[in-house]
Design a protein around this motif. Structure first.
Motif, PDB file in Angstrom:
ATOM      1  N   PHE A 109      51.043  35.106  31.947  1.00  0.00           N
ATOM      2  CA  PHE A 109      49.797  34.529  31.373  1.00  0.00           C
ATOM      3  C   PHE A 109      49.667  33.063  31.011  1.00  0.00           C
ATOM      4  N   ILE A 112      47.763  31.462  34.070  1.00  0.00           N
ATOM      5  CA  ILE A 112      46.417  32.317  34.055  1.00  0.00           C
ATOM      6  C   ILE A 112      45.398  31.745  32.915  1.00  0.00           C
ATOM      7  N   THR A 113      45.963  31.694  31.873  1.00  0.00           N
ATOM      8  CA  THR A 113      45.279  30.973  30.696  1.00  0.00           C
ATOM      9  C   THR A 113      44.456  29.735  31.150  1.00  0.00           C
ATOM     10  N   VAL A 166      44.899  35.904  39.850  1.00  0.00           N
ATOM     11  CA  VAL A 166      45.539  36.472  38.998  1.00  0.00           C
ATOM     12  C   VAL A 166      46.497  37.552  39.832  1.00  0.00           C
ATOM     13  N   THR A 170      50.658  37.302  39.709  1.00  0.00           N
ATOM     14  CA  THR A 170      51.284  38.494  38.862  1.00  0.00           C
ATOM     15  C   THR A 170      52.310  39.077  39.768  1.00  0.00           C
ATOM     16  N   GLY A 577      46.116  41.865  28.656  1.00  0.00           N
ATOM     17  CA  GLY A 577      45.825  40.665  29.331  1.00  0.00           C
ATOM     18  C   GLY A 577      45.392  40.631  30.884  1.00  0.00           C
ATOM     19  N   LEU A 578      45.967  41.284  31.641  1.00  0.00           N
ATOM     20  CA  LEU A 578      45.555  41.527  32.942  1.00  0.00           C
ATOM     21  C   LEU A 578      44.022  42.058  32.824  1.00  0.00           C
ATOM     22  N   SER A 581      41.849  39.120  31.385  1.00  0.00           N
ATOM     23  CA  SER A 581      42.001  37.590  32.201  1.00  0.00           C
ATOM     24  C   SER A 581      40.629  37.245  32.934  1.00  0.00           C
ATOM     25  N   LEU A 588      43.191  35.630  26.089  1.00  0.00           N
ATOM     26  CA  LEU A 588      44.480  35.326  26.698  1.00  0.00           C
ATOM     27  C   LEU A 588      45.392  34.412  25.529  1.00  0.00           C
ATOM     28  N   ILE A 592      49.279  35.031  24.641  1.00  0.00           N
ATOM     29  CA  ILE A 592      50.494  34.056  24.784  1.00  0.00           C
ATOM     30  C   ILE A 592      51.240  34.029  23.402  1.00  0.00           C
TER      31      ILE A 592
END
Length: 753
Positions: A109, A112-113, A166, A170, A577-578, A581, A588, A592
């Protein structure tokens, strides 16, 4: 629904709570009289002893060194210093891999964030769609979500591109982590100390034989079919009643110790108790005499039950722990079918002795399947009916919902501070309370299903808990929450427009989950390190029961990682989160913070506190991988549905590639890595055997293994007749040619066959 000011209030409450817990822990851990509460693992290893000091007596209880208080946060860097190989040796692979789950969350994450805030947040913020539809219920935070992008806007392709990034990131991280964990598992199995389970197989559904007892039948079967490898076996007794008597006697002994200690401290007054339940009702009697008499009575019952179990052939159940002269021999037996009938002579790797759940070994094979069917039905209804309190909780997230249910509270909850507390904090804490009792119910259901290892019980309970959280906490909160918050909109629009409104409302539920993350993932994790309950219990025991150092050691409660509840709870954060996102990336950073903080806290606990009850060598990792895959597919399907409400041409065709790719990736990893978690490679077993024979040529495995799988209630009592049970020859009534033709091989085989 929670707005920006509500989230700020919730964040303030949870941050202050977490900070208070951390400061309390940092101070309490420095006090000498709390040393066994916050560092019990080192005491169990014999490396640490009770702090001793000269000078004032107060120094035995309170740390008077002011310099240590200046460095009261030094536990944080200390928790990160221990390298992974040393951590595995110190705490075991289960614990080391468990904290890697939190690290995995950070790895997934964090990038991704960064991308989401660089790309999607500006796109969402400048969308302006919500401003045009004031009839919808939303807050300023929701302007950062996909809901704020106009229907049919080309901006939505940024979300599709982000979904691809993402997914690819992942899957890459999951592949690398699966590779690392599978390598760690094989290395651990190859380098770990000799353990009884490496040589032992659990055999169930032993078919009845009119000419032989269960013990004779087991030995005869394995001498014939594994003549060069069979070493010995231990039949399984149905000793559940005896175990109950032993446990009751143990509890009575604890009470006797308590009253004796109380009398020694105040000889002028003999302690009294009552003969009724829990000592609260009934006739008042001398406590020491009463418990001495009760213990004597239970000792007689225990001796009679022990004799009954050992002498009654019906107490032996059709199962046995069969040990072999080599790891390779055990691997061949555990991983092959023993009979043409696949319902008898069922073999599996034996759990390590600490991991065996003895109560379930006596359950017949047919009854096992009936139990699992019934528990499956019970779990379905539990999941279905729990949707009612979930819907009630979601009503608390809405001021309008509370006013409808409790109209007399209208004037109170309209106050700004109360309103912010209700919408930003109350619903999350109520949901947390509702979930407290659930793990106990699910563990009971798993025990009824008949699993024979604690690790298996925890994995099956974790599977139920994950499904429950997925259906009720996630889907239930989203669906019922959207319905409550957009109820007015639903009632005044055409039925064809309802799916579009739900599509807009789903991202808006991110504010509820942000509040839940702060309650469950910030404050609760900080409370975990404080260990308030073990602290109180230890000092109560230390004050009233402890007389010797052994008593003090037994008063410690190091606890352990509860995989059955902790791992599914982590999976909820992966899911959130997924899913959000791409939909609402503002969630997000809260994710974290949770993963980073939890990694730090649980690393400290694993090093200094927890003492695991068993070691499965990270056998649960395939479950972790599969559940993250489920979360990823859920996020892709949800995004596909949302974009359908946004009228993006060909969006479904473009996104449907992602779940197909993810499913293919899952089966690829399953074929590539999962065998390392369910089978023990024959090559590795042969290497270990060869090395052991070279380094320990005089090792007597029979002596090493003969008591390994004796039921715990027999340890310290009358010994089992293991010499008779594993004698070189077992006479039978059978006069078939099978016996005579194999007599020579039985006489010459290792272990006496």
């Amino acid at each position: 629904m929670a707005g920006a000011e509500d989230i700020v209030l919730s964040a303030t409450i949870n941050l202050l709570s977490a900070l208070a817990f951390l400061i309390a822990f940092a101070i309490l851990r420095l006090q000498p009289f709390n040393d066994r509460v916050y560092f019990p693992k080192w005491y169990l290893k014999g490396i640490r002893s009770s702090p001793r000091s000269s000078g004032p007596v107060v120094k035995k209880f309170v740390n008077l060194d002011c310099r240590t208080y200046i460095r009261f946060l030094n536990w944080m860097p200390a928790a990160l210093k221990m390298p992974q190989p040393e951590l595995i040796e110190h705490a075991g692979l289960d614990s080391a891999v468990y904290i890697r789950i939190y690290l995995l969350g950070v790895k997934i994450f964090a990038p991704i964030t960064f991308l989401a805030f660089a790309i999607l947040v500006p796109v969402n913020w400048t969308g302006g769609w919500l401003h045009k539809h004031k009839e919808l219920t939303y807050s300023e935070i929701d302007k950062l979500s996909i809901s704020n992008v106009n229907v049919g806007s080309a901006r939505l392709w940024a979300h599709i591109g982000m979904a691809y990034m993402v997914t690819f990131w992942t899957l890459y991280v999951l592949y690398k982590e699966y590779e690392i964990v599978s390598t760690l598992r094989l290395q651990f199995l190859a380098s770990s100390d000799r353990r009884p389970d490496q040589f032992t197989v659990l055999v169930r559904s032993v078919p009845p034989d009119t000419d032989e007892s269960v013990s004779e039948h087991v030995e005869h079967f394995f001498c014939v079919n594994h003549p060069e490898r069979y070493l010995l076996h231990q039949v399984v007794y149905n000793a559940n009643n005896l175990a109950n008597l032993v446990e009751k006697k143990k509890n009575l002994t604890n009470w006797l110790t308590y009253y004796q200690t109380k009398y020694e401290r105040n000889p002028s007054s003999k302690p009294k108790t009552k003969t009724g339940p829990w000592g609260l009702v009934g006739t008042s009697v001398d406590a020491i005499e009463y418990y001495t008499t009760e213990i004597q009575k239970f000792s007689e019952e225990e001796a009679a039950e022990r004799e009954k179990v050992l002498s009654d052939p019906k107490a032996i159940i059709p199962a046995a722990f069969v040990s072999f002269s080599s790891r390779s021999g055990a691997a061949i037996c555990a991983q092959t079918q023993q009979s043409s009938n696949p319902t008898i002579w069922l073999t599996q790797w034996a759990p390590e002795p600490r991991d065996v759940y003895w109560d379930n070994l006596s359950i017949p094979y047919v009854e096992l399947n009936i139990r699992r069917l019934l528990m499956g039905v019970a779990f379905f209804f539990l999941t279905f009916f729990f949707m009612i309190p979930i819907a009630f909780i979601q009503s608390l997230a809405s001021i309008d919902g509370i006013e409808r249910v409790f109209p007399f509270l209208k004037h109170v909850i309209e106050v700004d501070v109360v309103k912010s507390f209700v919408q930003g904090f109350l619903s999350s804490i109520v949901l947390k309370v509702f979930l407290i009792i659930l793990p106990t119910i699910l563990m009971t259901m798993s025990k009824i299903e008949g699993h024979v290892a604690m690790s298996a019980l925890e994995r099956t309970t974790a599977a139920k808990y994950h499904l429950f959280l997925y259906v009720n906490v996630f889907l239930g909160s989203v669906i019922t929450g959207a319905a409550f918050e957009q109820l007015k909109k639903f009632m005044h629009q055409a039925p064809t427009e309802i799916p579009r409104t739900i599509g807009v409302a789903i991202p808006i539920k991110a504010t509820f989950f942000i509040s839940y993350i702060m309650v469950d993932g910030w404050s609760a994790i900080a409370a975990e390190i404080l260990r308030l309950s073990p602290l109180i219990v230890f000092h109560l025991k230390n004050s009233f029961l402890v007389k010797t150092e052994l008593d003090r050691e037994q008063a410690m409660d190091p606890g352990s990682i509860t995989f059955a509840t902790s791992e599914p709870r982590i999976q909820l954060y992966f899911l959130l989160g997924l899913v959000y996102s791409v939909v609402t990336p503002v969630l997000l950073p809260f994710i974290i913070v949770f993963f980073s903080f939890a990694y730090l806290v649980f690393r400290h606990q694993i090093i200094n506190v927890y003492d695991q009850k068993y070691e499965s060598a990270a056998a649960y990792w395939p479950d972790v991988h599969r559940r993250i895959i489920i979360g990823l597919i859920t996020s892709q399907v949800l995004l596909m549905g949302l974009l359908n409400t946004k009228d993006i041409p060909r969006s479904t065709t473009v996104i449907v590639v992602l779940p197909v790719l993810t499913i293919w990736f899952h089966y690829f990893c399953k074929g590539r890595f999962e065998s390392a978690f369910v089978k023990f490679p024959l090559q590795e077993a042969m290497v270990r055997d060869t090395l052991e024979r070279a380094t320990e040529p005089n090792l007597n495995l029979k002596v090493y293994l003969q008591d390994a799988y004796v039921h715990p209630v027999f340890r310290g009592g009358e010994p089992l007749s293991l010499e008779e049970q594993n004698s070189p020859l077992v006479s039978t009534k059978r006069k078939s040619s099978r016996k005579s033709s194999n007599m020579a091989s039985r006489s010459s085989a290792p272990g006496g066959c």
